[in-house]
Scaffold this active site. Sequence first.
Site, PDB file in Angstrom:
ATOM      1  N   CYS A 118       1.106  -1.447  -0.115  1.00 52.36           N
ATOM      2  CA  CYS A 118       0.468   0.157  -0.186  1.00 52.36           C
ATOM      3  C   CYS A 118       0.830   1.259  -0.020  1.00 52.36           C
ATOM      4  CB  CYS A 118      -1.033  -0.401   1.110  1.00 52.36           C
ATOM      5  SG  CYS A 118      -1.833  -1.438   0.835  1.00 52.36           S
ATOM      6  N   HIS A 259      -2.850   6.782   1.897  1.00 50.57           N
ATOM      7  CA  HIS A 259      -4.000   5.711   1.905  1.00 50.57           C
ATOM      8  C   HIS A 259      -5.127   5.502   2.641  1.00 50.57           C
ATOM      9  CE1 HIS A 259      -4.282   1.683   1.147  1.00 50.57           C
ATOM     10  NE2 HIS A 259      -4.253   1.350   2.060  1.00 50.57           N
ATOM     11  N   ASN A 289     -10.015  -0.679   0.201  1.00 49.74           N
ATOM     12  CA  ASN A 289      -8.463  -0.746   0.885  1.00 49.74           C
ATOM     13  C   ASN A 289      -7.951  -1.022  -0.471  1.00 49.74           C
ATOM     14  OD1 ASN A 289      -6.218  -0.824   0.610  1.00 49.74           O
ATOM     15  ND2 ASN A 289      -5.835  -1.418   2.796  1.00 49.74           N
TER      16      ASN A 289
HETATM   17  N1  ACO Z   1     -17.670  -8.280  12.015  1.00 47.20           N
HETATM   18  C1  ACO Z   1     -17.595  -8.369  13.412  1.00 47.20           C
HETATM   19  N2  ACO Z   1     -16.940  -8.351  13.830  1.00 47.20           N
HETATM   20  C2  ACO Z   1     -15.354  -8.250  13.728  1.00 47.20           C
HETATM   21  C3  ACO Z   1     -15.360  -8.211  12.282  1.00 47.20           C
HETATM   22  C4  ACO Z   1     -16.136  -7.921  11.255  1.00 47.20           C
HETATM   23  N3  ACO Z   1     -16.139  -8.326   9.823  1.00 47.20           N
HETATM   24  N4  ACO Z   1     -13.810  -8.123  12.621  1.00 47.20           N
HETATM   25  C5  ACO Z   1     -13.018  -8.358  13.714  1.00 47.20           C
HETATM   26  N5  ACO Z   1     -14.408  -8.410  14.815  1.00 47.20           N
HETATM   27  C6  ACO Z   1     -14.719  -8.946  15.593  1.00 47.20           C
HETATM   28  C7  ACO Z   1     -13.050  -9.620  16.395  1.00 47.20           C
HETATM   29  O1  ACO Z   1     -13.570 -11.021  16.224  1.00 47.20           O
HETATM   30  C8  ACO Z   1     -13.219  -8.979  17.962  1.00 47.20           C
HETATM   31  O2  ACO Z   1     -14.196  -9.717  18.618  1.00 47.20           O
HETATM   32  P1  ACO Z   1     -13.713 -10.252  19.900  1.00 47.20           P
HETATM   33  O3  ACO Z   1     -13.299  -9.316  20.391  1.00 47.20           O
HETATM   34  O4  ACO Z   1     -14.801 -11.113  20.323  1.00 47.20           O
HETATM   35  O5  ACO Z   1     -12.435 -11.520  19.601  1.00 47.20           O
HETATM   36  C9  ACO Z   1     -13.614  -7.889  17.979  1.00 47.20           C
HETATM   37  O6  ACO Z   1     -14.054  -7.709  16.419  1.00 47.20           O
HETATM   38  C10 ACO Z   1     -12.666  -6.687  17.886  1.00 47.20           C
HETATM   39  O7  ACO Z   1     -11.121  -7.327  16.507  1.00 47.20           O
HETATM   40  P2  ACO Z   1     -10.079  -6.072  16.563  1.00 47.20           P
HETATM   41  O8  ACO Z   1      -9.835  -6.947  15.293  1.00 47.20           O
HETATM   42  O9  ACO Z   1      -9.899  -5.875  18.145  1.00 47.20           O
HETATM   43  O10 ACO Z   1     -11.344  -5.003  15.684  1.00 47.20           O
HETATM   44  P3  ACO Z   1     -10.624  -3.992  15.853  1.00 47.20           P
HETATM   45  O11 ACO Z   1     -10.904  -2.768  16.119  1.00 47.20           O
HETATM   46  O12 ACO Z   1      -8.387  -3.828  15.854  1.00 47.20           O
HETATM   47  O13 ACO Z   1     -10.553  -3.672  13.920  1.00 47.20           O
HETATM   48  C11 ACO Z   1      -9.642  -3.750  11.490  1.00 47.20           C
HETATM   49  C12 ACO Z   1     -10.211  -4.822  12.879  1.00 47.20           C
HETATM   50  C13 ACO Z   1     -10.664  -2.857  11.308  1.00 47.20           C
HETATM   51  C14 ACO Z   1      -8.957  -5.144  11.473  1.00 47.20           C
HETATM   52  C15 ACO Z   1      -9.151  -2.981  12.450  1.00 47.20           C
HETATM   53  O14 ACO Z   1      -7.618  -3.372  13.223  1.00 47.20           O
HETATM   54  C16 ACO Z   1      -8.311  -2.079  11.158  1.00 47.20           C
HETATM   55  O15 ACO Z   1      -8.591  -0.900  10.130  1.00 47.20           O
HETATM   56  N6  ACO Z   1      -6.286  -2.513  11.119  1.00 47.20           N
HETATM   57  C17 ACO Z   1      -5.413  -2.052   9.995  1.00 47.20           C
HETATM   58  C18 ACO Z   1      -5.352  -2.712   9.251  1.00 47.20           C
HETATM   59  C19 ACO Z   1      -5.173  -2.129   7.684  1.00 47.20           C
HETATM   60  O16 ACO Z   1      -5.533  -0.811   7.857  1.00 47.20           O
HETATM   61  N7  ACO Z   1      -4.464  -3.088   6.723  1.00 47.20           N
HETATM   62  C20 ACO Z   1      -4.195  -2.629   5.935  1.00 47.20           C
HETATM   63  C21 ACO Z   1      -2.530  -1.880   5.657  1.00 47.20           C
HETATM   64  S1  ACO Z   1      -2.833  -1.799   3.894  1.00 47.20           S
HETATM   65  C22 ACO Z   1      -1.519  -2.721   2.812  1.00 47.20           C
HETATM   66  O17 ACO Z   1      -0.757  -2.677   3.101  1.00 47.20           O
HETATM   67  C23 ACO Z   1      -2.573  -4.072   2.258  1.00 47.20           C
END
Ligand code: ACO
Length: 334
Positions: A118, A259, A289
Amino acid sequence: MLLQHSGFGIAVTGSGSCTPQVTLDNNGLSQMVDTSDEWIVARTGIRYRRLADDRTSLCDLAAEASRRAIEMARITPTDIDLIVLATSTADDLFGSASQIQYQLGATKAVAFDLTAACSGFVFGLVTASQFIRTGIYQNVLLIGADILSRWVNWSDRGTCILFGDGAGAVVLQASETDSLLGFEIRSDGTQNSSLNLAYKAQPKELIDGVSIGQGAFHPITMNGQEIYRFAVKKVPEVIEKAMFRANISVEEIDWLLLHQANQRILDAVAQRLTVPAEKVISNLANYGNTSAASIPIALDEAVRDGKVKTGDTIAAAGFGAGLTWGAAIFKWGR
Ligand code: ACO
Protein backbone atom coordinates in the site's frame (compact mmCIF):
# COMPACT_ATOMS: atom_id res chain seq x y z
CA MET A 1 24.12 7.85 -22.23
CA LEU A 2 24.33 11.64 -22.37
CA LEU A 3 22.13 13.59 -19.99
CA GLN A 4 19.57 15.56 -21.95
CA HIS A 5 18.83 17.99 -19.11
CA SER A 6 20.06 18.55 -15.61
CA GLY A 7 18.48 19.84 -12.44
CA PHE A 8 14.94 19.56 -13.76
CA GLY A 9 11.99 19.75 -11.40
CA ILE A 10 8.84 17.67 -11.42
CA ALA A 11 5.28 18.69 -12.27
CA VAL A 12 2.28 16.43 -11.63
CA THR A 13 0.19 17.26 -14.69
CA GLY A 14 -2.48 14.58 -15.09
CA SER A 15 -4.45 12.02 -13.15
CA GLY A 16 -6.81 9.20 -14.03
CA SER A 17 -8.52 6.30 -12.37
CA CYS A 18 -10.53 3.22 -13.19
CA THR A 19 -12.44 0.88 -10.91
CA PRO A 20 -14.37 -2.28 -11.83
CA GLN A 21 -18.15 -2.15 -12.33
CA VAL A 22 -19.09 -4.80 -9.76
CA THR A 23 -19.99 -3.33 -6.35
CA LEU A 24 -20.24 -5.30 -3.11
CA ASP A 25 -21.84 -3.53 -0.14
CA ASN A 26 -21.53 -4.39 3.54
CA ASN A 27 -24.88 -6.18 3.57
CA GLY A 28 -23.59 -8.44 0.81
CA LEU A 29 -20.55 -9.25 2.96
CA SER A 30 -22.79 -10.08 5.91
CA GLN A 31 -24.27 -12.87 3.76
CA MET A 32 -20.79 -14.35 3.48
CA VAL A 33 -19.26 -13.88 6.97
CA ASP A 34 -20.51 -13.06 10.47
CA THR A 35 -20.45 -9.25 10.25
CA SER A 36 -22.79 -6.30 9.80
CA ASP A 37 -22.98 -2.98 8.01
CA GLU A 38 -22.95 -1.21 11.41
CA TRP A 39 -19.75 -2.97 12.55
CA ILE A 40 -17.89 -2.34 9.30
CA VAL A 41 -18.91 1.32 9.05
CA ALA A 42 -18.12 2.02 12.73
CA ARG A 43 -14.69 0.28 12.65
CA THR A 44 -13.53 1.22 9.17
CA GLY A 45 -15.81 3.77 7.46
CA ILE A 46 -16.09 1.45 4.45
CA ARG A 47 -19.54 0.94 2.85
CA TYR A 48 -18.82 -0.39 -0.66
CA ARG A 49 -15.95 -1.94 -2.58
CA ARG A 50 -15.51 -2.54 -6.31
CA LEU A 51 -14.44 -6.03 -7.36
CA ALA A 52 -12.83 -7.20 -10.58
CA ASP A 53 -14.54 -10.17 -12.23
CA ASP A 54 -12.68 -13.02 -13.90
CA ARG A 55 -12.56 -11.19 -17.25
CA THR A 56 -11.00 -8.01 -15.80
CA SER A 57 -7.24 -7.91 -15.72
CA LEU A 58 -5.01 -5.60 -13.73
CA CYS A 59 -3.58 -4.37 -17.03
CA ASP A 60 -7.06 -3.42 -18.29
CA LEU A 61 -7.81 -1.30 -15.21
CA ALA A 62 -4.33 0.23 -15.22
CA ALA A 63 -4.38 1.02 -18.94
CA GLU A 64 -7.75 2.78 -18.68
CA ALA A 65 -6.64 4.85 -15.67
CA SER A 66 -3.47 5.70 -17.60
CA ARG A 67 -5.36 6.83 -20.73
CA ARG A 68 -7.36 9.26 -18.59
CA ALA A 69 -4.21 10.63 -16.91
CA ILE A 70 -2.41 10.98 -20.25
CA GLU A 71 -5.39 12.84 -21.72
CA MET A 72 -5.52 15.25 -18.77
CA ALA A 73 -1.78 15.92 -19.10
CA ARG A 74 -2.34 16.69 -22.79
CA ILE A 75 0.41 14.40 -24.00
CA THR A 76 0.25 11.24 -26.11
CA PRO A 77 1.36 7.71 -25.19
CA THR A 78 4.36 8.02 -27.52
CA ASP A 79 5.61 10.99 -25.44
CA ILE A 80 6.07 8.73 -22.40
CA ASP A 81 9.65 7.82 -21.53
CA LEU A 82 9.03 5.63 -18.49
CA ILE A 83 6.13 3.66 -17.00
CA VAL A 84 6.31 2.60 -13.36
CA LEU A 85 3.57 0.22 -12.23
CA ALA A 86 3.21 0.02 -8.45
CA THR A 87 1.39 -3.20 -7.68
CA SER A 88 1.46 -6.29 -5.48
CA THR A 89 -1.02 -8.16 -7.67
CA ALA A 90 0.45 -8.20 -11.16
CA ASP A 91 -1.31 -10.34 -13.77
CA ASP A 92 2.07 -11.97 -14.31
CA LEU A 93 4.75 -12.48 -11.65
CA PHE A 94 7.35 -11.57 -14.26
CA GLY A 95 5.76 -8.11 -14.30
CA SER A 96 2.79 -6.43 -15.97
CA ALA A 97 4.12 -2.95 -16.78
CA SER A 98 5.28 -3.82 -20.29
CA GLN A 99 1.85 -5.30 -21.10
CA ILE A 100 0.33 -1.93 -20.11
CA GLN A 101 2.95 -0.19 -22.25
CA TYR A 102 1.77 -2.34 -25.17
CA GLN A 103 -1.94 -1.67 -24.47
CA LEU A 104 -1.27 2.08 -24.41
CA GLY A 105 0.96 2.09 -27.47
CA ALA A 106 3.69 3.79 -25.44
CA THR A 107 6.31 2.56 -27.91
CA LYS A 108 9.15 4.79 -26.68
CA ALA A 109 8.78 3.99 -22.99
CA VAL A 110 10.59 1.54 -20.77
CA ALA A 111 8.26 -0.06 -18.24
CA PHE A 112 8.74 -1.95 -15.00
CA ASP A 113 6.86 -3.07 -11.89
CA LEU A 114 7.57 -1.88 -8.36
CA THR A 115 6.22 -3.66 -5.30
CA ALA A 116 5.73 -1.94 -1.96
CA ALA A 117 2.15 -2.95 -1.05
CA CYS A 118 0.00 0.00 0.00
CA SER A 119 3.06 2.29 0.01
CA GLY A 120 3.64 1.49 -3.67
CA PHE A 121 2.30 4.73 -5.09
CA VAL A 122 4.46 6.94 -2.83
CA PHE A 123 7.53 4.74 -3.41
CA GLY A 124 6.77 4.92 -7.13
CA LEU A 125 6.44 8.70 -7.03
CA VAL A 126 9.85 9.01 -5.39
CA THR A 127 11.43 6.47 -7.76
CA ALA A 128 9.96 7.98 -10.93
CA SER A 129 10.96 11.47 -9.85
CA GLN A 130 14.63 10.52 -9.69
CA PHE A 131 14.64 9.86 -13.44
CA ILE A 132 13.24 13.33 -14.06
CA ARG A 133 15.51 15.04 -11.53
CA THR A 134 18.59 13.59 -13.19
CA GLY A 135 17.39 14.82 -16.57
CA ILE A 136 17.17 11.32 -18.04
CA TYR A 137 13.42 11.32 -18.70
CA GLN A 138 10.84 14.04 -19.24
CA ASN A 139 7.47 12.29 -19.21
CA VAL A 140 6.74 9.53 -16.73
CA LEU A 141 3.54 7.57 -16.21
CA LEU A 142 3.14 6.32 -12.66
CA ILE A 143 0.38 3.78 -11.99
CA GLY A 144 -0.87 2.37 -8.70
CA ALA A 145 -3.08 -0.66 -9.31
CA ASP A 146 -4.15 -3.70 -7.34
CA ILE A 147 -6.70 -6.51 -7.48
CA LEU A 148 -6.47 -7.74 -3.91
CA SER A 149 -9.81 -9.56 -4.21
CA ARG A 150 -7.83 -12.32 -5.94
CA TRP A 151 -5.86 -12.84 -2.74
CA VAL A 152 -8.34 -12.17 0.05
CA ASN A 153 -9.53 -15.02 2.24
CA TRP A 154 -13.25 -14.46 1.74
CA SER A 155 -14.12 -16.41 4.88
CA ASP A 156 -11.89 -14.26 7.14
CA ARG A 157 -14.11 -11.43 8.43
CA GLY A 158 -11.07 -9.62 9.86
CA THR A 159 -9.67 -8.93 6.37
CA CYS A 160 -12.31 -9.52 3.67
CA ILE A 161 -14.29 -6.45 4.74
CA LEU A 162 -11.36 -4.13 4.05
CA PHE A 163 -10.23 -4.53 0.47
CA GLY A 164 -11.37 -3.48 -3.00
CA ASP A 165 -9.91 -3.35 -6.51
CA GLY A 166 -8.90 -0.48 -8.77
CA ALA A 167 -6.23 1.54 -10.54
CA GLY A 168 -5.06 5.14 -10.51
CA ALA A 169 -2.37 6.91 -12.48
CA VAL A 170 -0.55 10.22 -12.67
CA VAL A 171 1.68 11.82 -15.29
CA LEU A 172 4.89 13.40 -14.01
CA GLN A 173 6.70 15.82 -16.29
CA ALA A 174 9.98 17.69 -16.26
CA SER A 175 9.43 21.31 -15.29
CA GLU A 176 11.40 24.48 -14.64
CA THR A 177 9.94 24.64 -11.13
CA ASP A 178 9.87 21.65 -8.80
CA SER A 179 6.52 20.53 -7.39
CA LEU A 180 7.94 17.63 -5.40
CA LEU A 181 8.81 19.61 -2.29
CA GLY A 182 9.98 16.83 0.02
CA PHE A 183 9.71 13.12 0.71
CA GLU A 184 10.72 10.34 3.07
CA ILE A 185 10.32 6.61 2.48
CA ARG A 186 10.92 3.87 5.04
CA SER A 187 10.76 0.12 5.55
CA ASP A 188 11.16 -2.25 8.47
CA GLY A 189 11.09 -6.01 8.06
CA THR A 190 10.96 -6.78 11.77
CA GLN A 191 7.15 -6.58 11.70
CA ASN A 192 6.84 -8.30 8.32
CA SER A 193 4.66 -11.07 9.74
CA SER A 194 1.88 -8.57 10.58
CA LEU A 195 0.67 -8.50 6.98
CA ASN A 196 1.47 -11.11 4.35
CA LEU A 197 0.51 -12.47 0.98
CA ALA A 198 3.17 -15.12 1.14
CA TYR A 199 4.43 -17.95 -1.02
CA LYS A 200 4.44 -21.27 0.77
CA ALA A 201 6.64 -23.96 -0.68
CA GLN A 202 6.19 -27.71 -0.54
CA PRO A 203 9.28 -29.87 -1.01
CA LYS A 204 9.42 -31.52 -4.43
CA GLU A 205 12.18 -33.91 -5.31
CA LEU A 206 13.17 -33.57 -8.96
CA ILE A 207 15.72 -36.39 -8.95
CA ASP A 208 17.46 -38.17 -6.14
CA GLY A 209 19.23 -35.52 -4.03
CA VAL A 210 17.82 -32.49 -5.91
CA SER A 211 14.83 -30.98 -4.16
CA ILE A 212 13.08 -27.68 -4.82
CA GLY A 213 10.22 -25.87 -3.13
CA GLN A 214 7.11 -25.64 -5.28
CA GLY A 215 3.85 -24.31 -3.90
CA ALA A 216 1.54 -21.34 -4.17
CA PHE A 217 0.82 -17.92 -2.75
CA HIS A 218 -1.60 -18.07 0.15
CA PRO A 219 -4.37 -15.57 0.94
CA ILE A 220 -3.71 -12.40 2.92
CA THR A 221 -3.12 -12.73 6.64
CA MET A 222 -3.09 -9.67 8.86
CA ASN A 223 -2.75 -8.64 12.48
CA GLY A 224 -5.15 -5.69 12.21
CA GLN A 225 -4.33 -4.16 15.56
CA GLU A 226 -0.56 -4.23 14.91
CA ILE A 227 -1.05 -2.57 11.53
CA TYR A 228 -3.38 0.01 13.05
CA ARG A 229 -0.87 0.90 15.80
CA PHE A 230 2.00 1.02 13.31
CA ALA A 231 0.09 3.34 10.95
CA VAL A 232 -1.06 5.77 13.61
CA LYS A 233 2.49 6.08 15.01
CA LYS A 234 4.66 6.01 11.89
CA VAL A 235 2.58 7.92 9.35
CA PRO A 236 2.52 11.26 11.25
CA GLU A 237 6.29 10.90 11.84
CA VAL A 238 7.08 10.36 8.18
CA ILE A 239 4.82 13.22 7.06
CA GLU A 240 6.55 15.53 9.57
CA LYS A 241 9.92 14.46 8.16
CA ALA A 242 8.78 15.16 4.60
CA MET A 243 7.39 18.56 5.68
CA PHE A 244 10.73 19.35 7.32
CA ARG A 245 12.52 18.47 4.07
CA ALA A 246 10.02 20.62 2.15
CA ASN A 247 10.55 23.41 4.69
CA ILE A 248 6.82 23.94 5.13
CA SER A 249 4.54 24.00 8.15
CA VAL A 250 1.37 21.99 8.60
CA GLU A 251 -0.74 25.13 7.99
CA GLU A 252 0.66 25.25 4.44
CA ILE A 253 -0.75 21.80 3.61
CA ASP A 254 -3.97 22.15 1.59
CA TRP A 255 -4.82 18.45 1.47
CA LEU A 256 -3.88 15.41 3.53
CA LEU A 257 -4.06 12.44 1.14
CA LEU A 258 -3.44 9.21 3.04
CA HIS A 259 -3.61 5.64 1.82
CA GLN A 260 -7.31 4.86 2.18
CA ALA A 261 -7.12 1.98 4.66
CA ASN A 262 -9.48 2.90 7.46
CA GLN A 263 -11.31 6.13 8.36
CA ARG A 264 -10.16 5.78 11.98
CA ILE A 265 -6.53 5.77 10.80
CA LEU A 266 -7.18 8.85 8.62
CA ASP A 267 -8.82 10.66 11.56
CA ALA A 268 -6.11 9.71 14.05
CA VAL A 269 -3.25 10.78 11.74
CA ALA A 270 -4.97 14.08 10.93
CA GLN A 271 -5.53 14.72 14.62
CA ARG A 272 -1.89 14.04 15.51
CA LEU A 273 -0.76 16.42 12.78
CA THR A 274 -3.48 18.97 13.69
CA VAL A 275 -4.85 18.92 10.16
CA PRO A 276 -8.56 19.88 10.19
CA ALA A 277 -11.03 17.26 8.91
CA GLU A 278 -12.08 19.38 5.91
CA LYS A 279 -8.53 19.09 4.52
CA VAL A 280 -8.53 15.28 4.67
CA ILE A 281 -9.33 13.57 1.37
CA SER A 282 -11.40 10.43 1.94
CA ASN A 283 -13.25 8.21 -0.52
CA LEU A 284 -12.78 4.86 1.20
CA ALA A 285 -16.50 4.57 1.96
CA ASN A 286 -16.99 3.80 -1.74
CA TYR A 287 -13.91 1.72 -2.57
CA GLY A 288 -12.42 0.23 0.60
CA ASN A 289 -8.66 -0.29 0.66
CA THR A 290 -7.43 -0.55 -2.94
CA SER A 291 -3.77 -0.88 -1.87
CA ALA A 292 -1.35 0.90 -4.27
CA ALA A 293 -4.32 2.38 -6.14
CA SER A 294 -5.96 4.18 -3.23
CA ILE A 295 -3.93 7.42 -3.28
CA PRO A 296 -4.11 8.05 -7.05
CA ILE A 297 -7.84 7.15 -7.19
CA ALA A 298 -8.61 9.56 -4.35
CA LEU A 299 -6.38 12.23 -5.93
CA ASP A 300 -8.04 11.83 -9.32
CA GLU A 301 -11.53 12.13 -7.84
CA ALA A 302 -10.56 15.22 -5.86
CA VAL A 303 -9.01 16.83 -8.95
CA ARG A 304 -11.99 16.06 -11.20
CA ASP A 305 -14.43 17.24 -8.48
CA GLY A 306 -12.58 20.57 -8.45
CA LYS A 307 -11.51 20.17 -4.81
CA VAL A 308 -7.79 20.00 -5.57
CA LYS A 309 -6.76 22.99 -7.67
CA THR A 310 -3.59 23.95 -9.51
CA GLY A 311 -0.92 24.98 -7.02
CA ASP A 312 -2.50 23.21 -4.04
CA THR A 313 -0.02 21.54 -1.70
CA ILE A 314 -0.73 17.88 -0.99
CA ALA A 315 0.79 15.73 1.74
CA ALA A 316 0.43 12.13 0.55
CA ALA A 317 1.38 9.13 2.67
CA GLY A 318 1.24 5.39 2.08
CA PHE A 319 1.72 2.57 4.59
CA GLY A 320 1.33 -1.15 4.58
CA ALA A 321 2.91 -4.54 4.18
CA GLY A 322 6.66 -4.92 4.35
CA LEU A 323 6.25 -3.07 6.57
CA THR A 324 6.68 -0.01 4.39
CA TRP A 325 5.64 3.59 4.76
CA GLY A 326 6.42 6.91 3.16
CA ALA A 327 5.27 10.46 2.52
CA ALA A 328 5.63 12.92 -0.34
CA ILE A 329 4.72 16.60 -0.33
CA PHE A 330 3.88 17.89 -3.78
CA LYS A 331 1.99 20.65 -5.54
CA TRP A 332 -0.73 19.71 -7.98
CA GLY A 333 -0.63 20.89 -11.59
CA ARG A 334 1.67 22.64 -13.97
N1 ACO B 1 -17.43 -8.03 11.84
C1 ACO B 1 -17.77 -8.21 13.13
N2 ACO B 1 -16.88 -8.45 14.09
C2 ACO B 1 -15.59 -8.53 13.74
C3 ACO B 1 -15.15 -8.36 12.40
C4 ACO B 1 -16.14 -8.11 11.44
N3 ACO B 1 -15.84 -7.93 10.14
N4 ACO B 1 -13.81 -8.47 12.35
C5 ACO B 1 -13.40 -8.69 13.59
N5 ACO B 1 -14.48 -8.74 14.44
C6 ACO B 1 -14.50 -8.96 15.87
C7 ACO B 1 -13.27 -9.68 16.36
O1 ACO B 1 -13.44 -11.08 16.25
C8 ACO B 1 -13.22 -9.22 17.80
O2 ACO B 1 -14.15 -9.97 18.54
P1 ACO B 1 -13.78 -10.50 20.00
O3 ACO B 1 -13.53 -9.27 20.81
O4 ACO B 1 -14.99 -11.28 20.39
O5 ACO B 1 -12.55 -11.32 19.81
C9 ACO B 1 -13.73 -7.78 17.75
O6 ACO B 1 -14.47 -7.69 16.52
C10 ACO B 1 -12.63 -6.76 17.77
O7 ACO B 1 -11.64 -7.16 16.80
P2 ACO B 1 -10.37 -6.31 16.52
O8 ACO B 1 -9.50 -7.02 15.53
O9 ACO B 1 -9.80 -5.87 17.84
O10 ACO B 1 -11.05 -5.03 15.81
P3 ACO B 1 -10.40 -3.66 15.49
O11 ACO B 1 -11.12 -2.58 16.19
O12 ACO B 1 -8.90 -3.71 15.59
O13 ACO B 1 -10.76 -3.51 13.95
C11 ACO B 1 -9.69 -3.69 11.82
C12 ACO B 1 -10.26 -4.45 13.02
C13 ACO B 1 -10.82 -2.92 11.17
C14 ACO B 1 -9.12 -4.72 10.84
C15 ACO B 1 -8.59 -2.73 12.29
O14 ACO B 1 -7.68 -3.38 13.14
C16 ACO B 1 -7.84 -2.10 11.16
O15 ACO B 1 -8.38 -1.43 10.30
N6 ACO B 1 -6.47 -2.28 11.12
C17 ACO B 1 -5.65 -1.76 10.08
C18 ACO B 1 -5.73 -2.68 8.91
C19 ACO B 1 -5.17 -2.10 7.66
O16 ACO B 1 -5.33 -0.95 7.40
N7 ACO B 1 -4.55 -2.98 6.89
C20 ACO B 1 -4.15 -2.69 5.60
C21 ACO B 1 -2.84 -2.00 5.53
S1 ACO B 1 -2.51 -1.64 3.93
C22 ACO B 1 -1.73 -2.91 3.03
O17 ACO B 1 -0.56 -2.90 2.87
C23 ACO B 1 -2.57 -4.01 2.42
